[in-house]
Design a protein around this motif. Structure first.
Motif, PDB file in Angstrom:
ATOM      1  N   THR A  16      27.608 -23.063  25.612  1.00 40.36           N
ATOM      2  CA  THR A  16      26.489 -22.633  24.663  1.00 40.36           C
ATOM      3  C   THR A  16      26.875 -21.792  23.615  1.00 40.36           C
ATOM      4  N   GLU A  35      30.921 -11.274  25.737  1.00 39.56           N
ATOM      5  CA  GLU A  35      31.157 -11.946  27.184  1.00 39.56           C
ATOM      6  C   GLU A  35      31.428 -11.022  28.069  1.00 39.56           C
ATOM      7  N   ARG A  36      31.035 -11.114  29.152  1.00 33.60           N
ATOM      8  CA  ARG A  36      30.945  -9.954  29.998  1.00 33.60           C
ATOM      9  C   ARG A  36      32.427 -10.245  30.662  1.00 33.60           C
ATOM     10  N   THR A  43      29.289 -20.685  34.152  1.00 31.42           N
ATOM     11  CA  THR A  43      29.384 -22.142  34.694  1.00 31.42           C
ATOM     12  C   THR A  43      30.254 -23.014  34.028  1.00 31.42           C
ATOM     13  N   THR A  44      30.241 -23.027  32.647  1.00 31.14           N
ATOM     14  CA  THR A  44      31.101 -23.934  32.020  1.00 31.14           C
ATOM     15  C   THR A  44      32.429 -24.152  32.536  1.00 31.14           C
ATOM     16  N   HIS A  48      31.868 -29.763  36.391  1.00 32.04           N
ATOM     17  CA  HIS A  48      32.552 -31.054  37.095  1.00 32.04           C
ATOM     18  C   HIS A  48      33.498 -31.631  36.168  1.00 32.04           C
ATOM     19  N   LEU A  50      32.657 -33.724  33.579  1.00 29.61           N
ATOM     20  CA  LEU A  50      31.988 -35.022  33.105  1.00 29.61           C
ATOM     21  C   LEU A  50      31.474 -35.046  31.659  1.00 29.61           C
ATOM     22  N   VAL A 171      26.898  -6.809  28.210  1.00 28.14           N
ATOM     23  CA  VAL A 171      25.697  -6.199  27.817  1.00 28.14           C
ATOM     24  C   VAL A 171      25.180  -5.594  28.643  1.00 28.14           C
ATOM     25  N   THR A 354      27.638 -30.975  28.153  1.00 32.04           N
ATOM     26  CA  THR A 354      27.665 -32.212  27.135  1.00 32.04           C
ATOM     27  C   THR A 354      26.789 -31.979  25.992  1.00 32.04           C
TER      28      THR A 354
END
Ligand SMILES: Cc1cc2nc3c(=O)[nH]c(=O)nc-3n(C[C@H](O)[C@H](O)[C@H](O)COP(=O)(O)OP(=O)(O)OC[C@H]3O[C@@H](n4cnc5c(N)ncnc54)[C@H](O)[C@@H]3O)c2cc1C
Length: 523
Positions: A16, A35-36, A43-44, A48, A50, A171, A354
């Motif tokens: 995202t 980004e930390r 999570t990305t 899975h 898909l 952050v 997605t």
């Protein structure tokens, strides 16, 4: 304290955040993403894989189904190097409710998800390992997508429009100037500095952590419930098509072929913290049993690695907070001006990998509206800068790429065909990179030996270059192997036990790795 200034700060380096960065930069704003840890370490990078046709959600979440169908077509076009168009089957096994298949077929029509029923014999011809007792089979447009290629494709494109990315920038505060957010403060964990970034706008794309980030801006009560799921990668492509059970979403109901492996998943358990990513042994066994339902003999393959990720599920008043399986997979855009009276600050979370591009478009539209600017989204029209002839990834691509230089560039990771040049390029580009950072971009150590041979070679090469001292080289190796072990120890059975015993002999028996001079591995 170091100081920077920009138009827009994006917090979070997942699908995202990287999508928002690209969108904002393409619309002409100066933008910095923070980004930390490393890009795609949230999570990305733990999902899975898909690229949803939408079929999984046609009955339970029709809106998400339609969004997925639309976005899958766009992502396959703009990010071809990241996407393999495997196709997908939904199959009714003897364990599934036979009535669901008709409901599924009708719902595909209503939601715009392309589907075709095919004869069972045809499905078995194309996927000979499938359970021969399946009763019906439907073909859909699923694919698989390499999360890190997708993220870095967004970054390369955003950089062409002048954007910057700061990894390992955690952050710690979101700054306010009265009722307006005016920037962020980060801790730079590589150089040990504090960095203040002043900005006109901050977009929170912190996934399962976005509630905590909103809180830093004084916007309380954004409840993102982390739903932990585990996945297990098997050592080869048992199937070449995404295989879904034709039933309501449940545990272990999808097998995704991706690169040289296939991945079974997943579970869905509410946890208190998105950093609680335990991999319980019983859930691993549950996944292997579920694999047997789709592919008899599934357990005979080697399980290579298991991992867990936390879904960013926004609390849904219709569903109990501990029932994460039934919470909507839809996106949640929060305008903090409307909700909390705080301008210059938006949150975008929920959704799916997605639908990341659509999420970025929606939130960037909201930002432009708040700023009173009219700037159109172009992220669906322009492909990533991968060369104009880029085609969708296929599993043979790396082998084909090796043909040209196989005689003069040493292979250091046989499992994933990674060469010395690829390692050196990564170290040149980011001298502070860890082997895990390199793994995410180049697949170092992701094959059957799980770093058994390549970790040693990579350490030697890193040290030989001269810019990394012995302690640092040892630390890189130990941390890498410690992290590989997290995903190994709960899945050990059969041939993988022998492999792990061999790896252990190499590192402990010959190198006495535990006693090498080096800082403790990072947990
Ligand atoms: C088990 C599982 C399987 C899934 N499978 C699929 C699938 O097959 N297909 C699909 O489409 N979707 C799937 N999903 C959903 C999908 O993975 C997520 O919806 C999506 O990856 C979320 O992306 P994101 O960028 O919003 O969040 P993330 O990728 O989590 O990015 C948020 C980032 O914010 C960073 N961050 C947090 N706090 C701070 C801070 N203070 N400072 C700086 N940075 C910070 C984090 O480190 C993280 O990198 C799955 C999810 C799970 C859990």
């Amino acid at each position: 304290m170091k100081q920077l200034e920009t138009d827009v700060v994006v917090i979070g380096g997942g699908a995202t955040g990287s999508g928002v960065l690209r969108d904002v930069a393409m619309r002409g704003y100066r933008a910095i993403l923070v980004e930390r840890v490393d890009m795609g370490q949230g999570t990305t990078g733990r999902y899975h894989g898909l690229l949803h046709s939408g079929g999984r959600y046609v009955v339970t979440d029709p809106r998400s189904a339609t969004e997925c169908a639309h976005e899958t077509a766009i992502i396959s076009r703009i990010a071809p190097r990241a996407v393999e168009r495997t196709g997908g089957f939904f199959v009714s096994t003897p364990a599934d409710d036979p009535a669901f298949a008709d409901k599924f077929f009708a719902a595909c029509g209503e939601t715009g998800v392309a589907v075709q029923e095919i004869p069972v014999a045809e499905a078995l011809r194309r996927e000979p390992r499938l359970n021969p007792k399946i009763r019906r089979a439907f073909e859909v447009g699923d694919g698989s997508v390499d999360a890190w290629q997708l993220i870095w494709g967004n970054v390369r494109s955003a950089r062409e429009y002048g954007a910057q990315v700061l990894t390992y920038h955690w952050v710690t505060d979101v700054l306010r100037d009265g009722d307006r957010v005016s920037g962020v403060v980060c801790r730079d964990d590589v150089h040990g500095d504090e960095v203040r970034i002043d900005a006109n706008f901050v977009i929170n794309a912190g996934g399962a952590w976005s509630g905590q980030i909103a809180q830093m801006a004084g916007c309380h009560g954004v409840e993102v419930v982390p739903g932990r799921g585990i996945m297990v990668a098997m050592n080869h492509r048992i199937v070449n098509t995404v295989i879904n059970r034709c039933e309501a979403p449940a545990d272990g109901d999808i097998i995704v072929p991706i690169h040289t492996v296939c991945v079974i998943g997943t579970t869905d358990v509410k946890v208190d913290s998105a950093d609680d990513l335990a991999i319980p042994r019983e859930e691993v066994q549950q996944m292997l049993d579920a694999g047997e339902v789709l592919v008899p003999g599934f357990r005979q393959a080697r399980a290579l690695h298991a991992w867990a990720g936390a879904r960013p599920l926004v609390k849904d008043s219709r569903v109990a907070a501990d029932d994460t399986r039934h919470m909507s997979r839809g996106m949640a855009g929060i305008d903090h001006k409307d909700r909390d009276g705080v301008s210059g600050f938006l949150t975008i979370t929920g959704g799916k990998a997605t639908t990341y591009r659509l999420m970025a478009e929606v939130i960037t539209n909201a930002m432009c509206e708040q700023l009173g600017h009219e700037r159109t989204c172009r992220t669906a029209d322009e492909a990533f800068p991968d060369g104009e002839h880029a085609k969708n990834y296929t599993v043979g691509d790396r082998l084909a790429a090796r043909e040209a230089d196989r005689l003069d560039d040493q292979i250091i990771c046989e499992c994933e065909l990674m060469s010395r040049r690829m390692l050196e390029e990564s170290l040149d580009a980011t001298p502070t990179a860890t082997f895990d950072d390199i793994r995410r971009q180049r697949r170092l150590g992701m094959g059957p030996c799980q770093g058994g041979f390549c970790a040693l070679r990579a350490t030697g090469i890193a040290h030989e270059r001269g810019d990394i001292d012995g302690d640092r080289a040892n630390e890189l190796m130990r941390t890498f192997l410690t992290h590989r072990w997290i995903g190994l120890h709960t899945i050990l059975y059969g041939d993988q036990v022998k492999q792990t015993a061999l790896d252990n002999w190499i590192f402990q028996g010959t190198l006495d790795m535990e006693h090498l001079p080096a800082p403790e591995p990072i947990a």
